[in-house]
Design a protein around this motif. Structure first.
Motif, PDB file in Angstrom:
ATOM      1  N   LEU A 781       0.829  -1.199   0.000  1.00  0.00           N
ATOM      2  CA  LEU A 781       0.000   0.000   0.000  1.00  0.00           C
ATOM      3  C   LEU A 781       0.870   1.258   0.000  1.00  0.00           C
ATOM      4  O   LEU A 781       0.585   2.232  -0.718  1.00  0.00           O
ATOM      5  N   PHE A 782       1.912   1.253   0.790  1.00  0.00           N
ATOM      6  CA  PHE A 782       2.805   2.401   0.796  1.00  0.00           C
ATOM      7  C   PHE A 782       3.466   2.604  -0.561  1.00  0.00           C
ATOM      8  O   PHE A 782       3.662   3.735  -1.026  1.00  0.00           O
ATOM      9  N   ARG A 783       3.820   1.493  -1.194  1.00  0.00           N
ATOM     10  CA  ARG A 783       4.450   1.621  -2.513  1.00  0.00           C
ATOM     11  C   ARG A 783       3.460   2.141  -3.555  1.00  0.00           C
ATOM     12  O   ARG A 783       3.821   2.889  -4.468  1.00  0.00           O
ATOM     13  N   MET A 784       2.196   1.719  -3.444  1.00  0.00           N
ATOM     14  CA  MET A 784       1.205   2.172  -4.414  1.00  0.00           C
ATOM     15  C   MET A 784       0.840   3.632  -4.218  1.00  0.00           C
ATOM     16  O   MET A 784       0.397   4.294  -5.161  1.00  0.00           O
ATOM     17  N   THR A 785       0.976   4.138  -2.998  1.00  0.00           N
ATOM     18  CA  THR A 785       0.560   5.527  -2.737  1.00  0.00           C
ATOM     19  C   THR A 785       1.737   6.473  -2.534  1.00  0.00           C
ATOM     20  O   THR A 785       1.554   7.610  -2.072  1.00  0.00           O
ATOM     21  N   ARG A 786       2.948   6.040  -2.866  1.00  0.00           N
ATOM     22  CA  ARG A 786       4.097   6.908  -2.640  1.00  0.00           C
ATOM     23  C   ARG A 786       4.281   7.956  -3.743  1.00  0.00           C
ATOM     24  O   ARG A 786       4.990   8.935  -3.559  1.00  0.00           O
ATOM     25  N   SER A 787       3.682   7.746  -4.864  1.00  0.00           N
ATOM     26  CA  SER A 787       3.860   8.684  -5.979  1.00  0.00           C
ATOM     27  C   SER A 787       3.015   9.926  -5.753  1.00  0.00           C
ATOM     28  O   SER A 787       1.796   9.833  -5.518  1.00  0.00           O
TER      29      SER A 787
END
Length: 979
Positions: A781-787
């Motif tokens: 989830l963090f990787r998907m929302t880091r952008s």
């Protein structure tokens, strides 16, 4: 005036009535005393001079008679010397002589019985018929109480000598001319009676009441003796499979019956001439009183009371425990009542003989006084590797070992002291485990003949045992036999050669024919048996010595040596598991080393193993197609499948490794998965996972070397059905419940790492996999929302804020829960337990250590809300974790472009709302559990303990929930804040 006149008239009538009543009372006769005591004269009394003066005033003694009461007249009469009968004159008349005879010549009782020549002519000193001659008294009773002829009653008159001689046969259990044995009722009845007819035996001079009272004792003795013989015959026909205790029971009964019969045979009357009795009737009757007490007590123990009919006999219970408890209780009762010594001695003799073999079996079951010649390869408590075939399979040995552990009984006689009952079952199992773990242990080689457990009763033996010197064994008693009873021993037998000593007992069969070295067994056996009982009775003390005032104290002293050895045996096995010798080449029994492995792998606390396991099963990548092609592909075949495979329509199971989903079937069982998980274990061991199993002395290295073969993954059979098949859905938090980790401890160490304990480890392993799955999903989830350039909700700013807020809250919750599980629940309980083992905390035996190990896992499960009694609150925690996973799955679908943001936004808000509601409920329930457990928020974590003591104190099970509460909701944020 008229009413006044009427009133005066009535008053006068009342007065007249009262006057008449007074006159009638005064006319009643007075009550005068019916006796008069003359006053003593007012002068000094001199009874001696008064008596002399009265005797001199009355020369004729008969003149004194009116002064005395009538019933005391005969007390002053002088008995005449016995004279020869004088010839009677012609015209002699009995009644005339009775009137004219001088007072005091002979008895005043007149009857036709006086006409017989044998009538005693000696004067009687009393006028009471009951104190006259027996025949005179019987004749008087018969004259006064005339019996009517009753055909249903048979009266038999016998003389005393004939009846006593017949009763002598009855007490020996033999029918006589007057009594015969009734087999149906098992009692002696009067002989010669028809059906429905009653009979009475009347002894000369005695009526039926007195005769029956005298005869009843002899009938009781004979009946009970005969009933015991019938019981003995039934015991001798029982199967040999019932064990030696039943046969010892029968042998003791046979010995007692033989002893009693021989003693009764020597009792009176013995060869008395006709008409002459060497003992009085009262002496004979009293002589047999003790034998009646003995047989009544024996019949009560064997359930053959005289009042019972054969249909009322209790069934015989051949169980040794019940037999010994029955005998012991019947010995304890007469000892407390201070019964005659012979009764106590007989019961003690029975208990000593019947319990001998059982006590030896119990001794052998704990390895005490092992006799190699009697060791059975499969007997309880004996070496299992003796007489074992070399080609026997190891698995068969293991099954046989645990079958022996299961076959050990857990019931013992009631007289075993509590300290022995507490340690004996564990010691029996400890012997079997010690034989398997270390067959060459010194305790298994010791043969202590001096310490065979047996009963002792004399004061000298009790004092010696109190000082630690126990009596000699039955084997040593053979040394006391005379030389003529001992078999010859070959001259070439050397004392130090065990093999020749074992065969020395067969030297009897090397004798030449006819060279008998002792008396005939058939002739002397019965005499020898009764002599042993007679010696036992003669040497039995009247009272137990003050050192052991009761039978329970004596029992504790008799079994004290067994208690000491059982404790030594249990401690030896416990020491072998906790601190094996560094010099041992095979130190795989180091329990602490196995605990470190279980903690490192089944509780996933070793970082190398945890990282490799996470890489194999989980993924925090934002790309669902990133299947770890570089290092984590399962096989070449799986790589080929990936190249030609299109994305399916199934939602993305965020957090799971793509290699598990490549077949689009769940669960992903197969050879590839097994091989890859096996590689995880091997690589983890090679990288140093579980190095804590090896201490500073190098112990535990063997355990670490064999860890590769003891650890393994397996597939669990889970239920299938509506509401129970969540493990078939990869999107569910239970998706990996089908996978568990197994551990195969060394064979004897399975008592400390039982299947039940392993199942608790596996429940924790499944919970940790769920937690790791959520952690991986949150990482994705963090990787998907880091952008920041391409946010998930480019137009819905409010939804984006909710997403970021929920991400923070969920991450905080999961990280807090993870740290609590590994640091507080596992580490806070496991570390103090390891410290207890290292510091040498005194456990009673390995089974107490196993209970502590099981209690440790119970505390860990309780701290993680995984116990069955915590299902409600544990389900709230599981639902909260599942809502986080659902939130991430919706975000993953939106990230893949499968769901538009306007559709995902309400779904995410709904999941977040449910999550916050679950957490509020969860914290409320958790606070209730903490308050119920007596821990208030704000109390220091370790109470008043600080420093090293506080660090060594386990956090416990329910007590650890306080730590979870203050980690999650110290300020009651979940309940008070608005969402």
């Amino acid at each position: 005036m008229n009413w006044l006149s009427a009133l005066d008239l009535e008053m006068s009538e009342v007065e007249a009535i009262m006057d008449d009543l007074k006159r009638s009372i005064t006319d009643l006769p007075s009550i005068a005393p019916r006796f008069f005591v003359p006053p003593l004269p007012d002068k000094p009394q001199n009874p001696i001079m008064d008596t002399i003066r009265l005797a001199s005033a009355h020369k004729d003694r008969t003149s004194m008679l009116p002064i005395l009461p009538p019933e005391l007249n005969l007390l002053t009469l002088q008995r005449e010397d016995e004279q020869l009968p004088r010839p009677r004159k012609a015209g002699y008349n009995l009644w005339t002589d009775a009137i004219t005879r001088n007072i005091g010549n002979r008895s005043k009782a007149l009857s036709w019985d006086r006409l017989r020549p044998s009538h005693p002519t000696k004067a009687s000193s009393t006028g009471f018929l009951s104190e006259q001659d027996s025949l005179v008294f019987a004749a008087a009773r018969y004259h006064v109480n005339i019996r009517l002829r009753d055909p249903s009653v048979e009266m038999v008159y016998v003389t005393q000598d004939k009846l006593l001689n017949a009763l002598k046969m009855t007490v020996l259990g033999t029918s006589s001319v007057f009594h015969t044995w009734d087999a149906s009722a098992e009692r002696f009845v009067q002989a010669g009676l028809a059906d429905g007819q009653r009979g009475f035996l009347l002894m000369d001079g005695k009526d039926e009441v007195i005769s029956q009272s005298l005869i009843s004792r002899f009938i009781t003795i004979g009946t009970l003796l005969r009933r015991l013989e019938i019981l003995l015959a039934a015991l001798r026909t029982r199967s040999a499979q019932e064990g030696p205790t039943v046969h010892a029971y029968a042998h003791s009964l046979s010995t007692v019956i033989t002893y009693l019969r021989q003693t009764l045979a020597r009792g009176p009357p013995i060869n008395d001439p006709p008409g002459i009795q060497s003992h009085t009737l009262s002496a004979i009757w009293t002589h047999y009183g003790i034998y009646e007490e003995i047989l009544v007590a024996l019949a009560d123990m064997y359930g053959r009371d005289e009042a019972k009919s054969p249909q009322d006999y209790p069934p015989f219970d051949p169980a040794p425990v019940n037999l010994l408890s029955l005998i012991y209780s019947h010995l304890d009762t007469p000892l407390k009542r201070q019964s005659p010594r012979v009764i106590n001695a007989i019961f003690a003799f029975i208990l000593t003989n019947v319990s001998h073999e059982y006590l030896q079996q119990v001794s052998r079951s704990v390895g005490y006084s092992i006799d190699p010649r009697k060791t059975s390869p499969r007997g309880p408590g004996e070496r299992s590797n003796q007489y074992t075939l070399d080609d026997e399979d190891e698995e068969d040995k293991e099954e046989d070992l645990f079958e022996r552990l299961e076959s050990l009984g857990d019931t013992f006689p009631e007289f075993f002291p509590p300290e022995l009952l507490d340690i004996l079952p564990a010691a029996q199992k400890s012997l079997i485990l010690l034989q398997t773990a270390q067959p060459e242990h010194p305790l298994l080689k010791r043969t202590n003949v001096q310490g065979v457990v047996r009963w002792f009763w004399t004061e000298d033996e009790i004092e010696a045992a109190w000082n630690g010197v126990y009596p000699r064994t039955h084997i040593q008693e053979a040394e006391a036999l005379p030389p003529s009873m001992m078999p010859a021993v070959a001259s070439d037998t050397e004392a130090g050669e065990q093999e020749k000593a074992d065969f020395s007992i067969f030297q009897l069969f090397n004798l030449e024919p006819g060279s008998n070295f002792g008396p005939s067994t058939a002739v002397g056996r019965e005499q020898t048996i009764t002599q042993s009982l007679q010696i036992f009775v003669d040497t039995f003390p009247t009272f137990l010595p003050p050192i052991t005032p009761s039978l329970s104290h004596l029992t504790s002293l008799v079994l004290a040596q067994l208690v000491e050895h059982a404790s030594t045996l249990s401690n030896a096995l416990l020491t072998l598991f906790l601190s094996p010798s560094p010099s041992d080449s095979d130190n795989t029994l180091n329990f602490q080393a196995h605990l470190h492995l279980l903690r490192s792998y089944l509780l996933v606390t070793a970082p190398p193993f945890k990282s490799r396991l996470a890489a194999a099963l989980f993924s925090d990548s934002e790309d669902p197609k990133n299947g770890h092609d570089k290092a984590h592909g399962m096989s070449v075949r799986s790589l080929r499948i990936k190249r030609h495979k299109k994305a399916g329509e199934q939602p993305w199971a965020v957090g799971l490794a793509p290699s598990l989903l490549e077949r689009e079937t769940w669960p992903p069982v197969g050879a590839d998965l097994s091989f890859f998980l096996r590689t995880v274990i091997v690589d983890s061991i090679e990288s140093g996972a579980g190095r804590d199993a090896q201490d500073g002395d190098g112990q535990g290295g063997k355990v670490l070397e064999e860890a590769e073969y003891r650890l393994g993954f397996a597939i669990r059979d889970l239920p299938v059905g509506q509401g129970r098949d969540k493990w078939l859905n990869p999107l569910s938090i239970e998706a990996l419940d089908f996978l568990y980790m197994d551990y195969k401890p060394p064979h004897p160490l399975e008592v400390l790492i039982t299947p039940e304990i392993l199942s608790k480890y596996q429940r924790m392993f499944a919970f940790i996999l769920r937690l790791m799955r959520v952690e991986s999903a949150l990482g994705a989830l963090f990787r998907m929302t880091r952008s920041t350039s391409k946010p998930l909700f480019p137009t819905l700013v409010s939804a984006r804020k909710h997403l970021l807020h929920f991400r923070f809250v969920a991450q905080s919750f999961v990280s807090t829960l993870s740290s609590y599980v590994f640091d507080t629940a596992i580490g806070g309980n496991f570390d103090p337990f390891i410290a207890q083992l290292t510091e040498g905390k005194k456990f009673t035996d390995v089974f107490a250590l196993a209970k502590s190990h099981s209690a440790l896992l119970d505390d860990i499960l309780t701290a993680c809300l995984l116990r069955s009694g915590q299902h409600a609150v544990g389900d709230l925690l599981r639902q909260a974790m599942e809502l986080i996973l659902d939130f991430v799955v919706v975000v993953g679908e939106m990230f893949r472009g499968r769901v538009e943001e306007y559709r995902a936004a309400p779904e995410l808000q709904d999941v977040a709302r449910k999550f916050f509601g679950k957490m509020a409920t969860f914290t409320k329930v958790l606070k209730g559990l903490v308050d119920k457990n007596g821990l208030a928020v704000g109390v220091p974590l370790q109470g008043s303990q600080t420093g090293v003591e506080a660090m060594r104190k386990p956090t416990g099970g329910a007590d650890a929930l306080y730590h979870l509460l203050i980690r999650l909701d110290l300020g009651e944020w979940w309940v008070t804040s608005k969402r």
